[in-house]
Design an enzyme around this catalytic site. Structure first.
Site, PDB file in Angstrom:
ATOM      1  N   LYS A  22      15.700  47.701  73.750  1.00  0.00           N
ATOM      2  CA  LYS A  22      16.323  46.283  74.027  1.00  0.00           C
ATOM      3  C   LYS A  22      17.510  45.969  74.783  1.00  0.00           C
ATOM      4  O   LYS A  22      17.303  44.856  75.550  1.00  0.00           O
ATOM      5  CB  LYS A  22      16.779  46.072  72.275  1.00  0.00           C
ATOM      6  CG  LYS A  22      17.838  44.935  72.417  1.00  0.00           C
ATOM      7  CD  LYS A  22      18.857  44.683  70.994  1.00  0.00           C
ATOM      8  CE  LYS A  22      19.978  45.299  70.972  1.00  0.00           C
ATOM      9  NZ  LYS A  22      21.181  44.552  71.484  1.00  0.00           N
ATOM     10  N   ASN A  23      18.192  46.648  75.109  1.00  0.00           N
ATOM     11  CA  ASN A  23      19.398  46.415  76.219  1.00  0.00           C
ATOM     12  C   ASN A  23      19.022  46.425  77.549  1.00  0.00           C
ATOM     13  O   ASN A  23      19.567  46.197  78.252  1.00  0.00           O
ATOM     14  CB  ASN A  23      20.490  47.178  75.802  1.00  0.00           C
ATOM     15  CG  ASN A  23      21.377  46.735  74.471  1.00  0.00           C
ATOM     16  OD1 ASN A  23      21.009  45.542  74.093  1.00  0.00           O
ATOM     17  ND2 ASN A  23      22.221  47.292  74.092  1.00  0.00           N
ATOM     18  N   CYS A 116      32.410  37.719  67.225  1.00  0.00           N
ATOM     19  CA  CYS A 116      31.365  38.559  66.885  1.00  0.00           C
ATOM     20  C   CYS A 116      31.835  39.647  66.015  1.00  0.00           C
ATOM     21  O   CYS A 116      33.240  39.952  66.312  1.00  0.00           O
ATOM     22  CB  CYS A 116      30.985  39.263  68.403  1.00  0.00           C
ATOM     23  SG  CYS A 116      30.044  40.864  68.052  1.00  0.00           S
ATOM     24  N   ARG A 121      35.075  40.073  72.373  1.00  0.00           N
ATOM     25  CA  ARG A 121      34.031  40.117  73.328  1.00  0.00           C
ATOM     26  C   ARG A 121      34.086  38.977  74.342  1.00  0.00           C
ATOM     27  O   ARG A 121      33.291  38.140  74.500  1.00  0.00           O
ATOM     28  CB  ARG A 121      32.655  40.325  72.707  1.00  0.00           C
ATOM     29  CG  ARG A 121      32.544  41.514  71.790  1.00  0.00           C
ATOM     30  CD  ARG A 121      31.183  41.779  71.422  1.00  0.00           C
ATOM     31  NE  ARG A 121      30.240  42.403  72.320  1.00  0.00           N
ATOM     32  CZ  ARG A 121      28.734  42.571  72.111  1.00  0.00           C
ATOM     33  NH1 ARG A 121      28.633  42.378  71.019  1.00  0.00           N
ATOM     34  NH2 ARG A 121      28.204  43.117  73.079  1.00  0.00           N
ATOM     35  N   ASP A 305      27.497  52.384  71.057  1.00  0.00           N
ATOM     36  CA  ASP A 305      26.286  52.003  70.369  1.00  0.00           C
ATOM     37  C   ASP A 305      25.780  53.082  69.101  1.00  0.00           C
ATOM     38  O   ASP A 305      25.072  52.886  68.365  1.00  0.00           O
ATOM     39  CB  ASP A 305      25.382  51.375  70.991  1.00  0.00           C
ATOM     40  CG  ASP A 305      25.504  50.338  71.600  1.00  0.00           C
ATOM     41  OD1 ASP A 305      26.471  49.485  71.223  1.00  0.00           O
ATOM     42  OD2 ASP A 305      24.658  49.896  72.597  1.00  0.00           O
ATOM     43  N   ARG A 397      17.421  42.731  64.483  1.00  0.00           N
ATOM     44  CA  ARG A 397      17.824  42.416  65.863  1.00  0.00           C
ATOM     45  C   ARG A 397      17.581  43.311  66.775  1.00  0.00           C
ATOM     46  O   ARG A 397      17.295  43.088  67.911  1.00  0.00           O
ATOM     47  CB  ARG A 397      19.382  42.046  66.028  1.00  0.00           C
ATOM     48  CG  ARG A 397      19.678  40.861  65.364  1.00  0.00           C
ATOM     49  CD  ARG A 397      21.187  40.486  65.344  1.00  0.00           C
ATOM     50  NE  ARG A 397      21.370  40.636  66.957  1.00  0.00           N
ATOM     51  CZ  ARG A 397      22.699  41.077  67.620  1.00  0.00           C
ATOM     52  NH1 ARG A 397      23.611  41.317  66.518  1.00  0.00           N
ATOM     53  NH2 ARG A 397      22.781  41.298  68.835  1.00  0.00           N
TER      54      ARG A 397
HETATM   55  N1  EPU Z   1      35.040  42.872  78.432  1.00  0.00           N
HETATM   56  C1  EPU Z   1      35.934  42.127  78.932  1.00  0.00           C
HETATM   57  N2  EPU Z   1      35.490  41.047  79.568  1.00  0.00           N
HETATM   58  C2  EPU Z   1      34.298  40.676  79.760  1.00  0.00           C
HETATM   59  C3  EPU Z   1      33.217  41.542  79.419  1.00  0.00           C
HETATM   60  C4  EPU Z   1      33.525  42.578  78.667  1.00  0.00           C
HETATM   61  O1  EPU Z   1      36.857  42.244  78.546  1.00  0.00           O
HETATM   62  O2  EPU Z   1      33.761  39.711  80.376  1.00  0.00           O
HETATM   63  C5  EPU Z   1      34.992  44.014  77.576  1.00  0.00           C
HETATM   64  C6  EPU Z   1      34.632  44.105  76.007  1.00  0.00           C
HETATM   65  O3  EPU Z   1      35.413  43.388  75.431  1.00  0.00           O
HETATM   66  C7  EPU Z   1      34.548  45.554  75.915  1.00  0.00           C
HETATM   67  C8  EPU Z   1      34.076  46.114  77.321  1.00  0.00           C
HETATM   68  O4  EPU Z   1      34.555  45.158  78.132  1.00  0.00           O
HETATM   69  O5  EPU Z   1      35.871  45.991  75.483  1.00  0.00           O
HETATM   70  C9  EPU Z   1      32.817  46.488  77.521  1.00  0.00           C
HETATM   71  O6  EPU Z   1      31.741  45.397  76.826  1.00  0.00           O
HETATM   72  P1  EPU Z   1      30.570  45.137  77.710  1.00  0.00           P
HETATM   73  O7  EPU Z   1      30.650  43.879  78.364  1.00  0.00           O
HETATM   74  O8  EPU Z   1      30.002  46.370  78.603  1.00  0.00           O
HETATM   75  O9  EPU Z   1      29.528  44.953  76.490  1.00  0.00           O
HETATM   76  P2  EPU Z   1      28.221  43.805  76.706  1.00  0.00           P
HETATM   77  O10 EPU Z   1      27.866  44.106  77.835  1.00  0.00           O
HETATM   78  O11 EPU Z   1      28.653  42.854  75.920  1.00  0.00           O
HETATM   79  C10 EPU Z   1      26.518  45.627  76.109  1.00  0.00           C
HETATM   80  C11 EPU Z   1      25.411  46.005  75.278  1.00  0.00           C
HETATM   81  C12 EPU Z   1      26.050  46.339  73.775  1.00  0.00           C
HETATM   82  C13 EPU Z   1      26.738  47.482  74.033  1.00  0.00           C
HETATM   83  C14 EPU Z   1      27.841  47.524  75.185  1.00  0.00           C
HETATM   84  C15 EPU Z   1      28.804  48.607  75.460  1.00  0.00           C
HETATM   85  C16 EPU Z   1      23.664  44.608  75.855  1.00  0.00           C
HETATM   86  C17 EPU Z   1      22.848  43.181  75.721  1.00  0.00           C
HETATM   87  N3  EPU Z   1      24.609  44.720  74.990  1.00  0.00           N
HETATM   88  O12 EPU Z   1      27.334  44.675  75.986  1.00  0.00           O
HETATM   89  O13 EPU Z   1      25.193  46.650  72.735  1.00  0.00           O
HETATM   90  O14 EPU Z   1      27.722  47.957  72.957  1.00  0.00           O
HETATM   91  O15 EPU Z   1      27.201  46.999  76.365  1.00  0.00           O
HETATM   92  O16 EPU Z   1      27.836  49.616  75.915  1.00  0.00           O
HETATM   93  O17 EPU Z   1      23.553  45.198  76.561  1.00  0.00           O
HETATM   94  C18 EPU Z   1      24.166  46.720  70.578  1.00  0.00           C
HETATM   95  O18 EPU Z   1      23.094  47.120  71.297  1.00  0.00           O
HETATM   96  O19 EPU Z   1      24.391  47.092  69.561  1.00  0.00           O
HETATM   97  C19 EPU Z   1      25.129  46.387  71.442  1.00  0.00           C
HETATM   98  C20 EPU Z   1      26.313  45.761  70.950  1.00  0.00           C
END
Ligand code: EPU
Length: 416
Positions: A22-23, A116, A121, A305, A397
């Site tokens: 998915k990701n 969320c 996030r 995850d 999802r």
């Molecule tokens: N963060 C910030 N600012 C930002 C973006 C992120 O402070 O602008 C922080 C977040 O709060 C968190 C950390 O950075 O503490 C890492 O978050 P990240 O942005 O890497 O998460 P994401 O890109 O929103 C993806 C996956 C998630 C997975 C995370 C971490 C996708 C679509 N989603 O989310 O997947 O948990 O990376 O590996 O790729 C899931 O599949 O269940 C899922 C939640």
């Protein structure tokens, strides 16, 4: 609303085939906006988040042709740059549309994803990066409104390595004028995979999968075809389910290379593993696993995850262990539900202390997010009696046909 009813009945046994990730699929789908030529994608998982992503693309004016796991997206007739709250709120991955829309159309209007279940996030990294590339960004009535006649190459260092922010900026930079250097990037395998697709579309990218990525912008990209890699988290989830039920399961059509940390923890828990090029065989020899300490951190460390699933494994393992969550501040919602099943878990800030119990008891529990749902399913498979898991839309999802796959491994599971 669907519920899943599970009657705990001992070891899972057999073979299970893993779907596309998915990701990995979500950024690939967003990348289709970068070119007016069609993108062909195979091994698309049959999960709700993909349906949502495709609905969003159709709203923008893309033509989407889906046949089971094959997909063709034609974004030559896009006539809107607006991703509305109604869809974005159900899937945070929608933020991935921001970079491609802005880069190709000079404008994007993407709803803020909002709160969320697993944490606040924020999306500040996505926005700061696009601003560094010359975009004007305003937040208006809950929407990110971004404009740029043409994005400019820039040097940008992430404060925190964010997976989707790295993907967003990498995609945006492929159509920017000049060179972009991104530092302190996330290194998750999905980023390296996206770079493979973008290169096939004509982009110039070096370093993806490492912490510094360099992108030379191009005037335009062309069509391409791509196969989504296997889902490392679905793989890990089935292996943990096998371990928690003292089972013997072979996971096929997977990619063991991206699971080192998870596989190491399963071996430490006492499971025997045999690993082939695209399969993993886990056998517990009918024995109860040992509890194992896990600490989540960005790739290549232990993935957030997989945290909830190991919490369930530890809850039925021998001994006690700590589970530390370092990525999301509120990713312990499954703990209270596991406690309803008799789990002995004590929370101290972002650390959970789990003392394993010989058996859990079935109960009525509620799924709160995608991976929390998986942990409840694992606990239910290992518990005595009946468990009803409510709000399984969270599970749908991100897991394709999980009830059928578990039934094929011998679980007594039905959707009601
Ligand atoms: N963060 C910030 N600012 C930002 C973006 C992120 O402070 O602008 C922080 C977040 O709060 C968190 C950390 O950075 O503490 C890492 O978050 P990240 O942005 O890497 O998460 P994401 O890109 O929103 C993806 C996956 C998630 C997975 C995370 C971490 C996708 C679509 N989603 O989310 O997947 O948990 O990376 O590996 O790729 C899931 O599949 O269940 C899922 C939640």
């Amino acid at each position: 609303m669907d519920q899943i009813l599970i009657t705990g009945n001992g070891p899972l046994r057999g073979e299970v085939s893993i779907a596309g990730a998915k990701n990995a699929a979500l950024p690939i789908i967003a990348a289709s906006l970068l070119s007016a030529e069609p993108l062909q994608i195979s091994n698309i998982p049959g999960v709700r988040d993909i349906d949502t992503a495709l609905q969003l693309l159709e709203l923008l004016g893309c033509n989407v042709d889906r046949d089971d796991t094959d997909l063709v997206i034609d974004s030559s007739k896009v006539d809107s740059v607006r991703a509305p709250y109604e869809l974005v709120k159900t899937m945070r991955g929608s933020i991935l549309l921001l970079g491609p829309l802005l880069a190709r159309f000079g404008e994007a209007d993407v709803s803020l994803p909002g709160g969320c279940a697993i944490g606040s996030r924020p999306v500040n990294e996505h926005i700061s990066g696009l601003q560094a590339m010359g975009a004007e960004v305003e937040i208006e009535a809950g929407y990110i409104k971004a404009k740029a006649t043409r994005l400019q190459g820039a040097n940008f260092a992430f404060d925190v390595p964010s997976v989707t922010a790295t993907e967003n900026l990498m995609m945006a930079a492929t159509l920017a004028e000049g060179t972009t250097v991104l530092e302190n990037c996330a290194m998750e395998p999905e980023i390296g995979d996206l770079a493979i697709l973008l290169r096939a579309m004509g982009a110039s990218i070096e370093g993806a999968g490492g912490s510094t990525i360099t992108i030379q912008g191009r005037a335009k990209l062309h069509g391409a075809s791509h196969r989504v890699p296997p889902d490392r988290i679905e793989t890990g989830t089935f292996l943990v389910a096998a371990a928690a039920t003292r089972g013997d399961v072979r996971v096929v059509n997977t990619a063991p290379d991206f699971l080192h940390h998870v596989l190491g923890k399963l071996e430490q828990a006492g499971a025997r593993l045999e690993i082939g090029p695209d399969w993993i065989h886990l056998d517990t020899a009918g024995k109860r696993c040992q509890a194992v300490n896990v600490t989540t951190a960005p790739y290549p460390a232990f993935p957030t995850d997989m945290q909830a699933q190991f919490m369930a494994l530890n809850a039925v393992a021998e001994g006690s262990a700590t589970v530390v969550e370092n990525i999301f501040e509120n990713r312990f919602m499954h703990v209270a539900e596991l406690q309803r099943m008799g789990a002995d878990i004590e929370l101290q800030g972002h650390t959970a202390i789990v003392r394993g119990r010989e058996r859990l008891q079935g109960a009525q529990v509620m799924a709160t997010d995608l991976r929390a749902s998986a942990s409840l399913i694992i606990a239910a498979l290992a518990a005595d009696g009946d468990t009803t898991v409510e709000r399984v839309y969270h599970l749908d999802r991100g897991y394709a046909n999980i009830d059928r796959k578990l039934a094929d491994l011998g679980a007594i599971i039905r959707r009601i």
